[in-house]
Write a protein that holds these residues in place. Structure first.
Motif, mmCIF file in Angstrom:
data_model
loop_
_atom_site.group_PDB
_atom_site.id
_atom_site.type_symbol
_atom_site.label_atom_id
_atom_site.label_comp_id
_atom_site.label_asym_id
_atom_site.label_seq_id
_atom_site.Cartn_x
_atom_site.Cartn_y
_atom_site.Cartn_z
ATOM 1 N N ASN A 55 38.847 36.148 40.616
ATOM 2 C CA ASN A 55 38.455 37.376 41.079
ATOM 3 C C ASN A 55 36.985 37.447 40.608
ATOM 4 O O ASN A 55 36.067 37.899 41.528
ATOM 5 C CB ASN A 55 39.095 38.564 40.642
ATOM 6 C CG ASN A 55 38.579 39.874 41.161
ATOM 7 O OD1 ASN A 55 38.039 40.058 42.208
ATOM 8 N ND2 ASN A 55 38.874 40.848 40.382
ATOM 9 N N TYR A 56 36.634 37.033 39.532
ATOM 10 C CA TYR A 56 35.062 37.108 39.099
ATOM 11 C C TYR A 56 34.315 36.077 39.799
ATOM 12 O O TYR A 56 33.168 36.530 40.139
ATOM 13 C CB TYR A 56 35.142 36.752 37.495
ATOM 14 C CG TYR A 56 33.859 36.811 36.820
ATOM 15 C CD1 TYR A 56 33.091 38.202 36.425
ATOM 16 C CD2 TYR A 56 33.034 35.669 36.573
ATOM 17 C CE1 TYR A 56 32.005 38.434 36.060
ATOM 18 C CE2 TYR A 56 31.550 35.796 35.936
ATOM 19 C CZ TYR A 56 31.172 37.204 35.612
ATOM 20 O OH TYR A 56 29.824 37.183 35.242
ATOM 21 N N ASN A 58 34.625 35.036 42.905
ATOM 22 C CA ASN A 58 34.615 35.575 44.312
ATOM 23 C C ASN A 58 33.414 36.836 44.270
ATOM 24 O O ASN A 58 32.421 36.941 45.111
ATOM 25 C CB ASN A 58 35.950 36.350 44.946
ATOM 26 C CG ASN A 58 36.777 35.231 45.252
ATOM 27 O OD1 ASN A 58 36.288 33.892 45.115
ATOM 28 N ND2 ASN A 58 37.818 35.576 45.231
ATOM 29 N N LYS A 59 33.363 37.518 43.298
ATOM 30 C CA LYS A 59 32.377 38.738 43.236
ATOM 31 C C LYS A 59 31.032 38.317 42.861
ATOM 32 O O LYS A 59 30.038 38.637 43.170
ATOM 33 C CB LYS A 59 32.871 39.647 41.897
ATOM 34 C CG LYS A 59 34.039 40.742 42.101
ATOM 35 C CD LYS A 59 34.180 41.357 41.211
ATOM 36 C CE LYS A 59 35.418 42.476 41.414
ATOM 37 N NZ LYS A 59 35.783 43.289 40.147
ATOM 38 N N GLU A 71 29.631 36.621 45.775
ATOM 39 C CA GLU A 71 28.958 37.891 46.927
ATOM 40 C C GLU A 71 27.998 38.470 46.200
ATOM 41 O O GLU A 71 26.811 38.651 47.176
ATOM 42 C CB GLU A 71 30.408 38.816 46.891
ATOM 43 C CG GLU A 71 31.485 38.714 47.692
ATOM 44 C CD GLU A 71 32.582 39.806 47.742
ATOM 45 O OE1 GLU A 71 32.193 40.804 47.310
ATOM 46 O OE2 GLU A 71 33.481 39.475 47.922
ATOM 47 N N GLN A 72 27.588 38.623 45.208
ATOM 48 C CA GLN A 72 26.626 39.289 44.509
ATOM 49 C C GLN A 72 25.424 38.354 44.492
ATOM 50 O O GLN A 72 24.264 38.772 44.760
ATOM 51 C CB GLN A 72 26.941 39.834 43.347
ATOM 52 C CG GLN A 72 27.877 40.939 43.040
ATOM 53 C CD GLN A 72 28.126 41.275 41.396
ATOM 54 O OE1 GLN A 72 27.755 40.459 40.621
ATOM 55 N NE2 GLN A 72 28.726 42.229 41.442
#
Length: 189
Positions: A24-25, A27-28, A31-32
């Protein structure tokens, strides 16, 4: 159109709560900062720091995901009919691997710690011996390391003898099988 049996793939193994968080981290992070590249070591360090800093409530979400994933895996494995990995059976005649200096230290201090703390579990005693080992100086560790080295040398000798004997046993079985079949085996080593 396919003919014959379909190959059933082995179910994907369940992952821990930390791995769910890591995915999850990642993927975030992508994106960022899509153009930023972090090496595996740097990214792992960032993830572990972030994991340690998040609240118990947030960790609970990932632990719930891990439980669901584990349930999914167990259910899929119950329905899986393919080959399962089998552990290779240990030869009872093979020599046992020698204990490390730490294990020798633990064996020596286990009874004492258990006497002093009778309500401790095995895990608690193991943690305590680990802390004791870390606090022990190199000079105090030396007798355990010397004993471990002696046991390792003895193990290497026993292992060499075992392998030699096993090779001879296999060779004699091979020769006997070929003689029963009527083959002439000569000059073979």
């Amino acid at each position: 159109m396919k003919m014959g049996k379909e190959i059933q793939l082995r179910p994907k193994v369940n992952v821990s709560s930390y791995i769910h968080f890591l995915l999850n981290y990642r993927n975030k992070f992508k994106e960022q900062q899509p153009n930023t590249y972090l090496g595996f070591k740097e990214f792992s360090r960032k993830c572990s720091e972030k994991w340690r800093s998040i609240s118990k409530h947030e960790k609970a979400k990932y632990e719930a995901l891990a439980k669901l994933d584990k349930a999914r895996y167990q259910e899929e494995m119950m329905n899986y009919v393919g080959k399962r990995k089998k552990r290779r059976k240990r030869d009872p005649q093979a020599p046992r691997r020698p204990p490390s200096s730490f294990i020798l230290f633990c064996k020596e201090h286990y009874a004492q710690l258990k006497r002093e703390n009778p309500n401790w579990s095995v895990v608690e005693v193991a943690k305590a011996t680990g802390k004791m080992w870390s606090a022990t100086t190199d000079v105090e560790k030396q007798p355990y390391e010397q004993k471990a080295a002696l046991l390792r040398a003895k193990y290497q000798e026993e292992l060499a003898a075992y392998r030699k004997e096993r090779k001879a046993r296999k060779k004699s079985l091979y020769m006997a099988r070929n003689q029963r079949r009527g083959k002439i085996v000569s000059g073979r080593s």
